[in-house]
Every structure is written in structure tokens, then in C-alpha cells.
Design an enzyme around this catalytic site. Structure first.
Site, short mmCIF file in Angstrom:
data_model
loop_
_atom_site.label_atom_id
_atom_site.label_comp_id
_atom_site.label_asym_id
_atom_site.label_seq_id
_atom_site.Cartn_x
_atom_site.Cartn_y
_atom_site.Cartn_z
N GLY A 14 43.82 29.30 33.20
CA GLY A 14 43.74 28.77 34.40
C GLY A 14 42.05 29.03 34.55
O GLY A 14 41.81 29.56 34.24
N GLN A 112 57.29 40.29 35.77
CA GLN A 112 56.24 40.95 34.85
C GLN A 112 55.95 42.44 34.89
O GLN A 112 55.56 43.24 34.01
CB GLN A 112 54.59 40.74 35.36
N VAL A 129 44.70 40.81 39.54
CA VAL A 129 43.64 39.92 39.64
C VAL A 129 44.60 38.94 40.54
O VAL A 129 43.57 38.94 41.21
CB VAL A 129 43.20 39.11 39.16
N ASP A 159 34.12 41.87 44.60
CA ASP A 159 33.46 42.35 46.28
C ASP A 159 32.70 43.16 45.64
O ASP A 159 31.58 43.83 46.68
CB ASP A 159 34.70 43.16 46.57
N HIS A 187 41.68 43.74 49.14
CA HIS A 187 41.26 43.01 48.23
C HIS A 187 41.60 41.68 49.89
O HIS A 187 42.11 41.25 49.06
CB HIS A 187 41.57 42.54 46.99
#
Ligand code: NAX
Length: 326
Positions: A14, A112, A129, A159, A187
Site C-alpha cells: 500500500g 492477526q 496504524v 497527530d 486517533h
């Protein structure tokens, strides 16, 4: 010669992966004397693109890169890794509710978490993330219960870095003058960039900038909505700056924090600063290079209290939407 640190990266083909892998391989993450090995994880349809990225890694002839493996099998992908950087996730599509997104991604992060527990090195640390990163991290952590909770992190460093630069540019100083920048909570758009405790040149930022109206009504929303502003300008979401923040996060956890300073990382709360225990919450974090702790005695005034509580409430709502996966 040193044993390589083995790092898994999901979503490796990605946008963020395309910046991040090259920063890790060049030595930015673990330093110029530390060899690294990469386990690149993708979904089946992206394996062709991943092959191309691996060819480019080859073509850099990085002196520190000891080994690269690509896989769409989680057991193979997380085998023996010391760090798991969970970047891949499914983006929100038109018409999708937040709950739908949480559940689609939730299923990725249960698998995962389980694969990390089963296959990773005994010292594995995980940074999530892929969004919604706090709650994805919560799910992975709860599906790998034998791994200590203090080894799970979600990323709010982008941030923090955004907030630092906004304060520096308002004050007309370099970003290195800005310290003690806490992002509290989630977040998301409810995150609270705490200008009351931030410092500019060692002095309280609110004193140096001396414009509470700007700090409350411009600074906070600019930081909260910076991701959307990047999408509008660039046509795609932040990638190089996000990869840079992953490097900064790992580096800050593995090197001693400058005395008096701290950095923002979302960790599993033990109730510090009256946050809700068990939720992955962004807090001010200090590291001695090996272990981290939450910075102590950071003053929380009434304004900050309301902002932190609102963001923690949002994390609790997300928790309730995925509790079947924990
Ligand atoms: P891309 O869509 O460019 O790449 C994601 C990659 O993940 C794709 O190659 C896809 O095939 C892969 N993927 C999807 N499901 C997977 C799975 N189950 N296992 C392994 N790989 C899988 O997104 P990109 O721009 O790289 O962003 C990745 C994630 O980071 C997104 O969720 C994004 O929202 C999040 N971000 C988080 C930030 C933060 O501060 N925490 C900031 C940047 C970014 O927005």
C-alpha cells in the site's frame, strides 16, 4: 555482527508501505548499525504489486537489509518477528457506518492478533496504524492474551508531529523548539492536542502564543482535520508523513526520551489521568530505551478534562461495538 531485527509490515504494497519499507531498510528506524529483516504481508490480490516492491527493495542494495520475505499467509508472515507493524486495513467506503467498518476490520485484527501470538518472537511488540487504529489494536491485543499488554501500541505520532509544526509556525520558530506535545485519546476527530502542556523553547506554548482563541478554535480543529486537508490537496491520504510517524514511534520507544520531554503513543490504559482502563488510549509516554511509562503529574485543567473525556467516551463506544471480538 549484530543479529537482524525482524519486522513484519502488513499492507506492505500500500501507500504507507511504499514509504515505510525503505525507511526501515535504510536504517532510519533502528539506527545505522542495526541490520533488519522484513516480513511483508499482503492479501492475495496484492501479491503481484508486492513482488514489484520487493524488486525495488532489491534494487536499493541496502547495506543493512539482511532478508526480505513476502507472504499472504499470516503464520508465515509473523514468523519470528520482533516488531509487527499493522498498517493494512480496509478503508471506509461510501454508505458504510462506523460500526460496519469496525467489524470488517475487527475480523482482520482478531486473526492477526492470534497469528502474532502463535508465531512471533517472544519479545514481539506491535504498532497498529490501520484505522480505526486504537480499536484495531484493542482487538489484536485481546486475541493474543499471552503477550503482555505493554507491548501493544497504536499510532498517534502523526497527530503529534502535525500539532508540533502548527505551534512552531504560529510562534515563528523551528519545530525542534516545540516539546511535550500530547495527543490524548483516540486517533480520530475527537483527539485532543494539548496546547496547555506543550512547550515552545521551554516555556508554556499558551504563554508564548498568547492567543487562546486561536489555540482553541483554530489549532485544535486544524490538527484534528489535517488528514482530510491532505486528502483534499493531494487526492490521496497521508502516506510519507504517516510512514515517518511510524519510524518516529518505534524510535521513541527504543531510545531514551530527552529529559523532561515525552511523546504521544496510544497504549493500554491502566486508568492513568482518569482514562478508562483496558482501552488503547493515547497518552504522554516516556521511554528509557527499553521500557516505557506514562509521564507523571501532567496537569489536566477543566478544558482538557472535557476534551479527554469526550475522546475516551468515543473509545468506549468503539469498544462496545466490537466486544464480541475481544
Ligand atoms: P492503502 O489502501 O494504500 O494500503 C493498504 C494496503 O493494505 C493495501 O495494499 C491492501 O491490499 C492491504 N491490506 C488490506 N487488508 C489487509 C490484510 N487483511 N492483511 C494485509 N494487508 C491488507 O492504505 P494506506 O494509505 O497505506 O493506509 C493504510 C492504513 O493506515 C489505513 O487504514 C489508513 O486509514 C491508516 N492511516 C493511519 C494513520 C494514523 O495516524 N494512525 C495515518 C495515515 C493513514 O490514514
Amino acid at each position: 555482527s549484530k543479529k537482524p531485527i525482524r519486522v513484519a509490515v502488513t499492507g506492505a504494497a500500500g501507500q504507507i508501505g511504499y514509504s515505510l519499507l525503505f525507511r526501515i531498510a535504510s536504517g532510519s528506524m533502528f539506527g545505522p548499525d542495526q541490520p533488519v529483516a522484513l516480513n511483508l504481508i499482503e492479501i492475495e490480490p496484492a501479491m503481484g504489486a508486492l513482488e514489484g516492491v520487493m524488486m525495488e527493495l532489491d534494487d536499493c542494495a541496502f547495506p543493512l537489509l539482511a532478508d526480505v520475505r513476502g507472504s499472504c499467509d499470516l503464520n508465515e508472515g509473523f514468523k519470528d518477528v520482533n516488531w509487527a507493524l499493522l498498517v493494512g486495513s480496509v478503508p471506509r467506503k461510501a454508505g458504510m457506518e462506523r460500526g460496519d467498518l469496525l467489524n470488517i476490520n475487527g475480523k482482520i485484527f482478531t486473526g492477526q492478533g492470534q497469528a502474532i501470538e502463535k508465531n512471533a518472537a517472544s519479545d514481539v511488540r506491535t504498532v497498529v496504524v490501520g484505522n480505526p487504529c486504537n480499536t484495531n489494536c484493542l482487538i489484536a491485543m485481546n486475541n493474543a492474551k499471552s503477550i503482555p499488554q505493554d507491548r501493544w501500541f497504536a499510532m498517534t505520532r502523526l497527530d503529534e508531529n502535525r500539532a508540533i509544526t502548527q505551534l512552531a509556525s504560529k510562534a515563528g520558530v523551528h519545530s525542534t523548539e516545540v516539546t511535550n506535545m500530547t495527543i490524548w485519546g483516540n486517533h480520530s476527530a475527537t483527539q485532543y492536542p494539548d496546547f496547555y502542556n506543550a512547550k515552545i523553547g521551554g516555556k508554556p506554548a499558551a504563554e508564548v502564543i498568547n492567543d487562546e482563541g486561536w489555540l482553541k478554535d483554530t489549532f485544535i480543529p486544524v490538527v484534528q482535520q489535517r488528514g482530510a486537508a491532505i486528502i483534499k490537496a493531494r487526492g490521496s491520504s497521508s502516506a510519507a508523513s504517516a510512514a515517518n510517524a511510524v519510524v518516529d514511534t518505534v524510535r521513541s520507544l527504543t531510545t531514551p526520551t530527552a529529559p523532561g520531554n515525552w511523546n504521544s503513543v496510544a497504549v493500554c490504559s491502566k486508568g492513568e489521568y482518569d482514562t478508562k482502563p483496558g482501552l488503547i488510549t493515547s497518552l504522554p509516554i516516556v521511554s528509557d530505551g527499553t521500557n516505557w511509562s506514562v509521564a507523571e503529574n501532567v496537569p489536566v485543567n477543566e478544558f482538557s478534562r472535557a476534551k479527554i473525556d469526550a475522546s475516551v467516551d468515543e473509545l468506549a463506544t468503539e469498544h462496545d461495538l466490537v466486544k464480541g471480538l475481544l
